[in-house]
Scaffold this motif. Structure first.
Motif, PDB file in Angstrom:
ATOM      1  N   SER A 139       1.150  -1.373  -0.007  1.00 19.96           N
ATOM      2  CA  SER A 139      -0.159  -0.141   0.077  1.00 19.96           C
ATOM      3  C   SER A 139       1.004   1.697   0.155  1.00 19.96           C
ATOM      4  O   SER A 139       0.734   2.777   0.063  1.00 19.96           O
ATOM      5  CB  SER A 139      -0.800   0.040   1.489  1.00 19.96           C
ATOM      6  OG  SER A 139      -0.505   0.689   2.637  1.00 19.96           O
TER       7      SER A 139
ATOM      8  N   MET B  20     -11.130   0.259  -7.187  1.00 17.44           N
ATOM      9  CA  MET B  20     -10.675   0.693  -5.621  1.00 17.44           C
ATOM     10  C   MET B  20     -11.198   1.880  -5.629  1.00 17.44           C
ATOM     11  O   MET B  20     -10.898   2.751  -6.492  1.00 17.44           O
ATOM     12  CB  MET B  20      -8.940   0.640  -5.437  1.00 17.44           C
ATOM     13  CG  MET B  20      -8.374  -0.642  -5.433  1.00 17.44           C
ATOM     14  SD  MET B  20      -6.559  -0.037  -4.726  1.00 17.44           S
ATOM     15  CE  MET B  20      -6.426  -1.736  -5.466  1.00 17.44           C
TER      16      MET B  20
ATOM     17  N   ALA C 108      -5.327   3.335  -3.486  1.00 18.48           N
ATOM     18  CA  ALA C 108      -3.963   2.667  -4.667  1.00 18.48           C
ATOM     19  C   ALA C 108      -3.201   3.159  -4.377  1.00 18.48           C
ATOM     20  O   ALA C 108      -2.638   4.669  -4.102  1.00 18.48           O
ATOM     21  CB  ALA C 108      -5.029   2.277  -5.979  1.00 18.48           C
TER      22      ALA C 108
ATOM     23  N   THR D 251      -0.338  -1.782  -7.084  1.00 15.38           N
ATOM     24  CA  THR D 251      -1.679  -2.131  -6.960  1.00 15.38           C
ATOM     25  C   THR D 251      -2.976  -2.040  -7.738  1.00 15.38           C
ATOM     26  O   THR D 251      -3.680  -3.263  -7.541  1.00 15.38           O
ATOM     27  CB  THR D 251      -2.282  -2.271  -5.373  1.00 15.38           C
ATOM     28  OG1 THR D 251      -2.185  -0.217  -5.155  1.00 15.38           O
ATOM     29  CG2 THR D 251      -0.906  -2.165  -4.248  1.00 15.38           C
ATOM     30  N   CYS D 252      -3.128  -0.978  -8.071  1.00 12.95           N
ATOM     31  CA  CYS D 252      -3.843  -0.733  -9.471  1.00 12.95           C
ATOM     32  C   CYS D 252      -3.087  -1.430 -10.875  1.00 12.95           C
ATOM     33  O   CYS D 252      -4.459  -2.169 -10.992  1.00 12.95           O
ATOM     34  CB  CYS D 252      -3.674   0.719  -9.875  1.00 12.95           C
ATOM     35  SG  CYS D 252      -4.718   1.257 -10.888  1.00 12.95           S
TER      36      CYS D 252
ATOM     37  N   LEU E 145      -5.238   5.772 -12.874  1.00 14.07           N
ATOM     38  CA  LEU E 145      -4.993   6.097 -11.686  1.00 14.07           C
ATOM     39  C   LEU E 145      -5.595   7.866 -11.225  1.00 14.07           C
ATOM     40  O   LEU E 145      -5.058   8.150 -12.179  1.00 14.07           O
ATOM     41  CB  LEU E 145      -3.671   6.238 -10.445  1.00 14.07           C
ATOM     42  CG  LEU E 145      -3.493   4.820 -10.118  1.00 14.07           C
ATOM     43  CD1 LEU E 145      -2.329   4.031 -11.454  1.00 14.07           C
ATOM     44  CD2 LEU E 145      -2.830   4.839  -8.772  1.00 14.07           C
TER      45      LEU E 145
ATOM     46  N   CYS F 236      -8.839   3.990  -8.106  1.00 10.60           N
ATOM     47  CA  CYS F 236      -7.922   2.969  -9.350  1.00 10.60           C
ATOM     48  C   CYS F 236      -9.063   2.367 -10.084  1.00 10.60           C
ATOM     49  O   CYS F 236     -10.326   1.743  -9.507  1.00 10.60           O
ATOM     50  CB  CYS F 236      -7.621   2.050  -8.258  1.00 10.60           C
ATOM     51  SG  CYS F 236      -6.568   0.080 -10.132  1.00 10.60           S
TER      52      CYS F 236
ATOM     53  N   CYS G  93       0.313   9.856  -5.327  1.00  8.84           N
ATOM     54  CA  CYS G  93      -0.544   8.993  -4.527  1.00  8.84           C
ATOM     55  C   CYS G  93      -0.261   8.870  -3.519  1.00  8.84           C
ATOM     56  O   CYS G  93       1.156   8.714  -2.125  1.00  8.84           O
ATOM     57  CB  CYS G  93       0.712   7.956  -4.927  1.00  8.84           C
ATOM     58  SG  CYS G  93       0.146   7.305  -6.971  1.00  8.84           S
TER      59      CYS G  93
ATOM     60  N   CYS H 198      -0.776   9.985  -8.900  1.00 12.22           N
ATOM     61  CA  CYS H 198      -2.112   9.176  -9.263  1.00 12.22           C
ATOM     62  C   CYS H 198      -3.318  10.031  -9.494  1.00 12.22           C
ATOM     63  O   CYS H 198      -4.505  10.579  -8.954  1.00 12.22           O
ATOM     64  CB  CYS H 198      -2.563   8.498  -8.048  1.00 12.22           C
ATOM     65  SG  CYS H 198      -1.449   6.951  -7.122  1.00 12.22           S
TER      66      CYS H 198
END
Length: 491
Positions: free
Chosen positions: A134, A323, A328, A332-333, A347, A353, A373, A381
């Motif tokens: 994360s 998400m 995200a 992870t996205c 993002l 996400c 992010c 992001c």
């Protein structure tokens, strides 16, 4: 690769050499010529390299004292300190295909001690930072200094190591702390720099408990292998048989699997629900997975490719919500989009996400995607109604033959196709492929993109007109309806 002198370190390496774990890496950077861009050179060892907050964004091998090190400078253009750098120039980032329990990097400070100044905080020196999936900072270790601490002093090679109770290190950053703002080059025109070599990783031992992780409706471990009745042993065996790196048990016996542990690690006490099939074991909790490493080595994913900054609006250019909250980061996205075989991940707004199979609406200047992010140090992001879009690199899937479609079937709360493969974002191709990969005879798509699987046709057939909901990820296809499955044979 420089020569190590630590006897303890050599003993550790000798002990590990007899049975190297999955994705264990020992990278000395001497297998390529100096000046080589090494972003993907060690993907076969489960490591992708890059640099953050640097001009190039890349990692390079660079000669220093008769061997190669790793740097964010291209030696052809980097200037006098091509092998050494500080946070003024950026940091090297190493992302791991499987989360690691222990990571080390050898570091050396290259400036004379008088350039450090009499700084009681001792922060201007090389460091290693470890982060979870994360983007949360797990630990930070510093190069030992010369201020009478009894350890190796400035100008020596030292091994910086982060070791965790379980394998939750998703990536690391390493650099050397910059001078205070406005004081760069403050002593004799010199900065404070570090050189780095010999990156090593040590994953979780096979079959070990990883921890308690949160889950949500998107499913952190995307494949459901058993709806109920699982034990730790049976869930791990099923996940291993289907070649997944992790198994997760939830709500007393539901079994999930995937190749990344989950969303967020929490206290083990939140995974205290006894398994219904063996009350001596714990099977997670409500929206909590007890996660275990199976020992399987997943294939190294392709590096996502940035496509640019694209506009969005309420109709969603990338229609699959992966998400919704700003949790995200790029890694992870992209992983969530890949789990659904979606071609693009986007993002937005600091960490929302989205995924889809077409790029988006209108490409705009990259500086319109300038929001950091929330969960990813050094990553961007998107922005407000702006998506930072990445190609996931998933292969295109063939359409099933016309005779594979078996019709529209009624579903019930007990699920006539009992295995949930995707909670959203499926297409006909991705659902059929996922069910085939897991060894099931039938795949069913429901309500815009849920994907189910099983080995027998549901008992009650409905009129085809009752399966009339377009798939969100491909509006030209039909994904069942409310309590209706569009069912396909997988073979």
């Amino acid at each position: 690769m420089h020569t190590r002198q630590s006897l303890i370190h050599l003993l550790v390496l000798t002990a590990l050499a007899g049975s190297p774990p999955a994705w264990a890496a020992d990278i000395g950077f001497d297998d390529v010529p100096s000046g080589t861009l090494v972003d993907g050179t060690y993907a076969g060892s489960g490591v992708l390299l890059s640099s953050v907050a640097s001009q190039s964004g890349h990692a390079y091998a660079s000669a220093w004292q008769n061997s190669n090190t790793v740097t964010l400078w291209n030696p052809a253009t980097g200037g006098a300190f091509s092998s050494a750098f500080s946070a003024d120039e950026g940091a090297v980032k190493a992302v791991f295909a499987a989360q690691q329990k222990k990571v080390s990097i050898d570091a050396r400070g290259v400036e004379a001690i008088e350039y450090l100044g009499n700084d009681a905080s001792l922060q201007r020196r090389p460091f290693l930072e470890a982060f979870d999936a994360s983007g949360k900072l797990l630990a930070k270790v510093y190069y030992a200094n010369w201020y009478g601490d009894g350890k190796a002093g400035w100008g020596t090679w030292q091994t910086l190591t982060v070791e965790r109770p379980s394998a939750d290190i998703a990536y690391v950053l390493f650099s050397s702390i910059a001078n205070p703002p406005g004081q760069r080059g403050r002593v004799n025109g010199q900065g404070i720099y570090g050189v780095f070599d010999n990156l090593q990783t040590y994953p979780q031992t096979q079959g070990a408990y990883v921890g308690c992780y949160t889950d949500d409706g998107v499913r952190a471990l995307p494949v459901q292998l058993m709806a109920a009745g699982a034990t730790v042993e049976s869930c791990m065996a099923a996940a291993k048989a289907h070649t997944y790196a992790y198994a997760g048990l939830q709500y007393g016996g539901t079994c999930f699997a995937g190749n990344a542990p989950a969303l967020r690690k929490v206290a083990d006490s939140e995974c205290a629900m006894p398994c219904s099939a063996d009350k001596s074991e714990s099977c997670g909790g409500s929206w909590r997975n007890s996660v275990y490493a199976t020992g399987v080595t997943p294939a190294a994913p392709a590096k996502p490719v940035y496509q640019g900054c694209y506009t969005d609006d309420a109709s969603r250019a990338l229609p699959v919500t992966l998400m919704a909250n700003s949790i995200a980061n790029v890694d992870t996205c992209v992983a969530a989009a890949r789990a659904r075989n979606l071609a693009y991940a986007g993002l937005q707004y600091g960490g929302q996400c989205y995924g889809g199979n077409s790029l988006g609406k209108t490409k705009v200047a990259d500086n319109e995607c300038n929001m950091p992010c929330t969960a990813g140090a050094g990553q961007t992001c998107g922005g407000t109604w702006r998506n930072s879009v990445y190609a996931t690199g998933v292969p295109s899937l063939p359409k099933p033959p016309a005779n594979a479609y078996k019709g529209c079937y009624v579903d019930t709360a007990s699920r006539t196709l009992p295995i949930a493969l995707m909670s959203s974002g499926a297409t006909v191709e991705s659902c059929v492929a996922a069910a085939r990969r897991e060894g099931y005879a039938y795949a069913g798509l429901q309500w815009q993109g849920q994907c189910y699987a099983g080995n027998t046709l549901p008992p009650t057939k409905a009129a085809d007109a009752e399966c009339n909901t377009p798939c969100i990820a491909n509006s030209t296809e039909t994904c069942g309806g409310g309590w209706r499955n569009s069912v396909y044979a997988t073979h």
